[in-house]
Design a protein around this motif. Structure first.
Motif, PDB file in Angstrom:
ATOM      1  N   ASP A  65       0.841  -1.211   0.000  1.00  9.79           N
ATOM      2  CA  ASP A  65       0.000   0.000   0.000  1.00  9.79           C
ATOM      3  C   ASP A  65       0.872   1.255   0.000  1.00  9.79           C
ATOM      4  O   ASP A  65       0.574   2.241  -0.721  1.00  9.79           O
ATOM      5  N   LEU A  66       1.940   1.238   0.799  1.00  7.54           N
ATOM      6  CA  LEU A  66       2.831   2.397   0.845  1.00  7.54           C
ATOM      7  C   LEU A  66       3.536   2.609  -0.495  1.00  7.54           C
ATOM      8  O   LEU A  66       3.708   3.764  -0.955  1.00  7.54           O
ATOM      9  N   GLU A  67       3.970   1.514  -1.125  1.00  3.43           N
ATOM     10  CA  GLU A  67       4.621   1.628  -2.431  1.00  3.43           C
ATOM     11  C   GLU A  67       3.650   2.182  -3.472  1.00  3.43           C
ATOM     12  O   GLU A  67       4.029   3.032  -4.317  1.00  3.43           O
ATOM     13  N   ALA A  68       2.422   1.690  -3.402  1.00  2.00           N
ATOM     14  CA  ALA A  68       1.413   2.196  -4.345  1.00  2.00           C
ATOM     15  C   ALA A  68       1.157   3.684  -4.099  1.00  2.00           C
ATOM     16  O   ALA A  68       1.018   4.476  -5.059  1.00  2.00           O
ATOM     17  N   ASN A  69       1.117   4.085  -2.827  1.00  2.00           N
ATOM     18  CA  ASN A  69       0.897   5.487  -2.474  1.00  2.00           C
ATOM     19  C   ASN A  69       2.081   6.349  -2.920  1.00  2.00           C
ATOM     20  O   ASN A  69       1.913   7.469  -3.415  1.00  2.00           O
ATOM     21  N   PHE A  70       3.312   5.789  -2.721  1.00  3.95           N
ATOM     22  CA  PHE A  70       4.526   6.485  -3.148  1.00  3.95           C
ATOM     23  C   PHE A  70       4.497   6.721  -4.660  1.00  3.95           C
ATOM     24  O   PHE A  70       4.770   7.825  -5.145  1.00  3.95           O
ATOM     25  N   ASP A  71       4.164   5.694  -5.410  1.00  3.49           N
ATOM     26  CA  ASP A  71       4.099   5.816  -6.875  1.00  3.49           C
ATOM     27  C   ASP A  71       3.012   6.797  -7.299  1.00  3.49           C
ATOM     28  O   ASP A  71       3.185   7.566  -8.262  1.00  3.49           O
ATOM     29  N   SER A  72       1.885   6.771  -6.583  1.00  2.48           N
ATOM     30  CA  SER A  72       0.782   7.666  -6.918  1.00  2.48           C
ATOM     31  C   SER A  72       1.181   9.138  -6.748  1.00  2.48           C
ATOM     32  O   SER A  72       0.925   9.966  -7.631  1.00  2.48           O
ATOM     33  N   TRP A  73       1.835   9.478  -5.641  1.00  2.00           N
ATOM     34  CA  TRP A  73       2.262  10.867  -5.396  1.00  2.00           C
ATOM     35  C   TRP A  73       3.370  11.261  -6.362  1.00  2.00           C
ATOM     36  O   TRP A  73       3.452  12.427  -6.784  1.00  2.00           O
ATOM     37  N   THR A  74       4.180  10.272  -6.764  1.00  2.00           N
ATOM     38  CA  THR A  74       5.211  10.566  -7.765  1.00  2.00           C
ATOM     39  C   THR A  74       4.566  10.961  -9.088  1.00  2.00           C
ATOM     40  O   THR A  74       4.965  11.947  -9.741  1.00  2.00           O
ATOM     41  N   GLU A  75       3.565  10.214  -9.527  1.00  2.00           N
ATOM     42  CA  GLU A  75       2.862  10.506 -10.775  1.00  2.00           C
ATOM     43  C   GLU A  75       2.124  11.842 -10.691  1.00  2.00           C
ATOM     44  O   GLU A  75       2.086  12.619 -11.669  1.00  2.00           O
ATOM     45  N   LYS A  76       1.569  12.136  -9.521  1.00  2.00           N
ATOM     46  CA  LYS A  76       0.855  13.418  -9.349  1.00  2.00           C
ATOM     47  C   LYS A  76       1.835  14.595  -9.410  1.00  2.00           C
ATOM     48  O   LYS A  76       1.519  15.654  -9.969  1.00  2.00           O
ATOM     49  N   ALA A  77       3.013  14.398  -8.816  1.00  2.00           N
ATOM     50  CA  ALA A  77       4.019  15.473  -8.868  1.00  2.00           C
ATOM     51  C   ALA A  77       4.458  15.719 -10.304  1.00  2.00           C
ATOM     52  O   ALA A  77       4.619  16.878 -10.750  1.00  2.00           O
ATOM     53  N   LYS A  78       4.655  14.620 -11.063  1.00  2.00           N
ATOM     54  CA  LYS A  78       5.032  14.758 -12.478  1.00  2.00           C
ATOM     55  C   LYS A  78       3.945  15.471 -13.277  1.00  2.00           C
ATOM     56  O   LYS A  78       4.226  16.319 -14.143  1.00  2.00           O
ATOM     57  N   LEU A  79       2.703  15.078 -12.985  1.00  2.00           N
ATOM     58  CA  LEU A  79       1.591  15.682 -13.704  1.00  2.00           C
ATOM     59  C   LEU A  79       1.502  17.182 -13.411  1.00  2.00           C
ATOM     60  O   LEU A  79       1.314  18.005 -14.329  1.00  2.00           O
ATOM     61  N   ALA A  80       1.630  17.553 -12.146  1.00  2.00           N
ATOM     62  CA  ALA A  80       1.562  18.985 -11.763  1.00  2.00           C
ATOM     63  C   ALA A  80       2.695  19.761 -12.409  1.00  2.00           C
ATOM     64  O   ALA A  80       2.523  20.893 -12.875  1.00  2.00           O
ATOM     65  N   LYS A  81       3.895  19.147 -12.447  1.00  2.00           N
ATOM     66  CA  LYS A  81       5.039  19.817 -13.054  1.00  2.00           C
ATOM     67  C   LYS A  81       4.831  20.002 -14.549  1.00  2.00           C
ATOM     68  O   LYS A  81       5.190  21.047 -15.134  1.00  2.00           O
ATOM     69  N   SER A  82       4.237  18.960 -15.178  1.00  2.00           N
ATOM     70  CA  SER A  82       3.990  19.048 -16.623  1.00  2.00           C
ATOM     71  C   SER A  82       2.989  20.149 -16.963  1.00  2.00           C
ATOM     72  O   SER A  82       2.977  20.673 -18.071  1.00  2.00           O
TER      73      SER A  82
END
Length: 218
Positions: A65-82
């Motif tokens: 669950d933590l890994e999935a959450n980590f990956d999710s916030w990583t993708e959200k950060a990339k999306l916001a930056k894009s």
């Protein structure tokens, strides 16, 4: 088998003394109890193994669950930056870092739990093998003990039989001797009767001669 029942069985088998029967019976009961205790301990250890494995499964879900959450916030950060939304991207990275701070200890705990399970499994298998070996040795001991008791009982019966056979042989010998004595007495009586008959015959001859002499004188 209870101690009293075992003692009774040993005494019936022909043990030399009550003390010997008590000693053998006590030893058998102690072996049985020790084996039961070992199997009980093994069963409890197996229950702990199951609980450990359950804890590993639970911790695996936490890490997942933590890994999935980590990956999710990583993708959200990339999306916001894009989308040039740097503020939102920073917020996402902050969340990801918070998750990361939880993820590393969770992974370490999972590794410790897995190592504990592996160590417990190794110890359990060693103990299981030892108990299985002891169980076989105890069964072998009991089989040999039963064989010895059977041999002891047979030897005692044979000893009693030899005593009885000895008494019978002695009685038979005395009977034969009496029979021979009686036969000798009968033979002696027959001999005496024969001598008496011969004497009577010679006496009769002498009587005949006397009669002839008398006749010659006439």
């Amino acid at each position: 088998m209870s101690l009293l029942k075992k003692m009774g069985s040993l005494l019936r088998a022909g043990k030399a003394s009550v003390e010997e029967a008590v000693d053998d019976a006590t030893m058998d009961v102690q072996l049985d109890q020790s084996l039961r205790d070992a199997k009980t301990s093994l069963a409890k250890a197996d229950e702990r193994r199951i609980k450990q494995r359950a804890n590993v499964k639970k911790q695996e879900r936490v890490v997942s669950d933590l890994e999935a959450n980590f990956d999710s916030w990583t993708e959200k950060a990339k999306l916001a930056k894009s989308k040039d939304n740097l503020e939102l991207a920073k917020t996402a990275l902050t969340k990801r870092n918070m998750v990361s701070a939880q993820l590393e200890p969770a992974k370490e705990l999972l590794a410790e739990l897995e190592a504990s399970v592996s160590e417990t499994d190794k110890y359990y298998e060693q103990q299981k093998l030892a108990v299985t070996k002891l169980n076989g040795e105890i069964d072998t001991y009991k089989s040999r003990q039963a064989m010895n008791e059977t041999r002891e009982s047979i030897q005692k019966s044979l000893g009693t039989g030899r005593d009885a056979a000895g008494d019978l042989a002695s009685t038979l010998e005395r009977a034969k001797n009496k029979q021979a004595e009686k036969r000798d007495m009968l033979d002696a009586a027959d001999d005496m009767n024969t001598d008496s008959k011969l004497n009577d015959q010679f006496a009769a001859l002498e009587d005949d001669f006397n009669v002839d002499d008398e006749l010659s004188k006439l």
